[in-house]
Write a protein that holds these residues in place. Structure first.
Motif, PDB file in Angstrom:
ATOM      1  N   GLY A 133      -1.919  12.020  -7.856  1.00 21.82           N
ATOM      2  CA  GLY A 133      -1.521  12.893  -6.756  1.00 21.82           C
ATOM      3  C   GLY A 133      -0.477  13.877  -7.242  1.00 21.82           C
ATOM      4  N   ASP A 134       0.693  13.889  -6.598  1.00 21.24           N
ATOM      5  CA  ASP A 134       1.766  14.784  -7.016  1.00 21.24           C
ATOM      6  C   ASP A 134       2.738  14.117  -7.989  1.00 21.24           C
ATOM      7  N   ALA A 209       6.542   4.606   4.875  1.00 24.39           N
ATOM      8  CA  ALA A 209       5.997   3.658   5.841  1.00 24.39           C
ATOM      9  C   ALA A 209       4.469   3.646   5.835  1.00 24.39           C
ATOM     10  N   HIS A 210       3.874   4.721   5.329  1.00 17.93           N
ATOM     11  CA  HIS A 210       2.410   4.820   5.244  1.00 17.93           C
ATOM     12  C   HIS A 210       2.047   5.308   3.827  1.00 17.93           C
ATOM     13  N   PRO A 211       2.194   4.449   2.831  1.00 20.61           N
ATOM     14  CA  PRO A 211       2.022   4.865   1.434  1.00 20.61           C
ATOM     15  C   PRO A 211       0.577   5.225   1.095  1.00 20.61           C
ATOM     16  N   ARG A 212       0.432   6.269   0.289  1.00 22.01           N
ATOM     17  CA  ARG A 212      -0.886   6.673  -0.207  1.00 22.01           C
ATOM     18  C   ARG A 212      -1.177   6.076  -1.572  1.00 22.01           C
ATOM     19  N   THR A 223      -1.759  -2.268  -5.746  1.00 18.01           N
ATOM     20  CA  THR A 223      -2.639  -1.315  -6.421  1.00 18.01           C
ATOM     21  C   THR A 223      -1.971   0.054  -6.411  1.00 18.01           C
ATOM     22  N   LEU A 224      -2.029   0.756  -7.544  1.00 15.31           N
ATOM     23  CA  LEU A 224      -1.646   2.161  -7.552  1.00 15.31           C
ATOM     24  C   LEU A 224      -2.915   2.969  -7.346  1.00 15.31           C
ATOM     25  N   GLU A 225      -3.048   3.574  -6.160  1.00 14.25           N
ATOM     26  CA  GLU A 225      -4.239   4.328  -5.811  1.00 14.25           C
ATOM     27  C   GLU A 225      -4.091   5.782  -6.252  1.00 14.25           C
ATOM     28  N   PRO A 226      -5.164   6.374  -6.779  1.00 16.00           N
ATOM     29  CA  PRO A 226      -5.092   7.769  -7.229  1.00 16.00           C
ATOM     30  C   PRO A 226      -4.708   8.738  -6.131  1.00 16.00           C
ATOM     31  N   GLY A 227      -5.115   8.443  -4.886  1.00 16.02           N
ATOM     32  CA  GLY A 227      -4.817   9.365  -3.795  1.00 16.02           C
ATOM     33  C   GLY A 227      -5.634  10.640  -3.938  1.00 16.02           C
TER      34      GLY A 227
END
Length: 228
Positions: A133-134, A209-212, A223-227
């Motif tokens: 992501g960023d 509070a709403h992690p991507r 999990t680290l999601e690519p987003g």
């Protein structure tokens, strides 16, 4: 600044090593025995471990085995044992180098620098940077930036993030994270994960509070999601 963990029980030698290493630009942590050394390795995340074999509680070979159960940090053995079998055993268990006492300080420094370089070269042979992501994750420099701005992480936060990043998109079990980031003795301390995941989200997520990216699978792991 490279970090070195000195696991040695001779106070005078520890003091001499601390002085010389710090003058040479190292960040130094010390431990007087094997068990505290293993805990320090998990907390301090050194770039190299300088390990005496003759410790009061554990044999140095047991410390090597303990380290190799969860980390590939370079280990330089420092020992009065000059018997060939001791050296072979330490190297077979995963030590990277073996220095016998007495030793020349400049030679020891050179061996430590070489061990750190080999560790860095091994890491560099893998993926060195990743974009999520960023977020820009730089494995070689142990740094992360968000939208181009550097984000300051503690060594433990970095170790947590790095493990997730090297398993991008895959669930990393809680026990694996605890063993690899904190060490085998912390395998049941699941509350650590909640605390550090929250800290990472505050620093790296747009809406903590709403992690991507840093996603929890309840009772299983992270999990680290690519987003996007």
């Amino acid at each position: 600044m490279s970090r070195v963990l000195v696991i040695e029980d001779e106070p005078a030698l520890v003091r001499a090593l601390e002085i010389n290493l710090r003058v040479a630009g190292w960040e130094v942590e010390t431990a007087p025995d094997g068990r505290s050394g293993l805990r320090a390795a998990a907390d301090f995340h050194p770039d190299v471990v300088l390990l005496d074999l003759g410790l009061p509680d554990l044999d140095g070979t047991e410390v090597i085995e303990g380290l190799r159960g969860w980390t590939q940090v370079p280990v330089v053995v420092l020992s009065a044992r000059q018997h060939g079998d001791d050296k072979v055993e330490a190297l077979d268990l995963g030590a990277d180098d073996y220095v016998t006492k007495p030793f020349a300080m400049n030679e020891l420094m050179a061996r430590l620098r070489a061990a750190v370089r080999r560790g860095q070269e091994s890491s560099a042979a893998e993926v060195t940077t990743m974009t999520v992501g960023d977020l820009e994750i730089d494995f070689a420099r142990k740094r992360v930036s968000k939208s181009g701005a550097d984000v300051r992480l503690t060594p433990t936060e970095w170790a947590f993030l790095e493990l997730l990043a090297r398993n991008l998109g895959r669930l990393v079990p809680r026990t694996q994270i605890l063993k690899e980031v904190w060490g085998p003795a912390y395998a049941k301390e699941t509350h650590y994960l909640r605390v550090y995941a929250a800290q990472l989200r505050r620093k790296l997520e747009d809406d903590p509070a709403h992690p991507r990216h840093i996603v929890t699978t309840s009772g299983l792991g992270y999990t680290l999601e690519p987003g996007e």
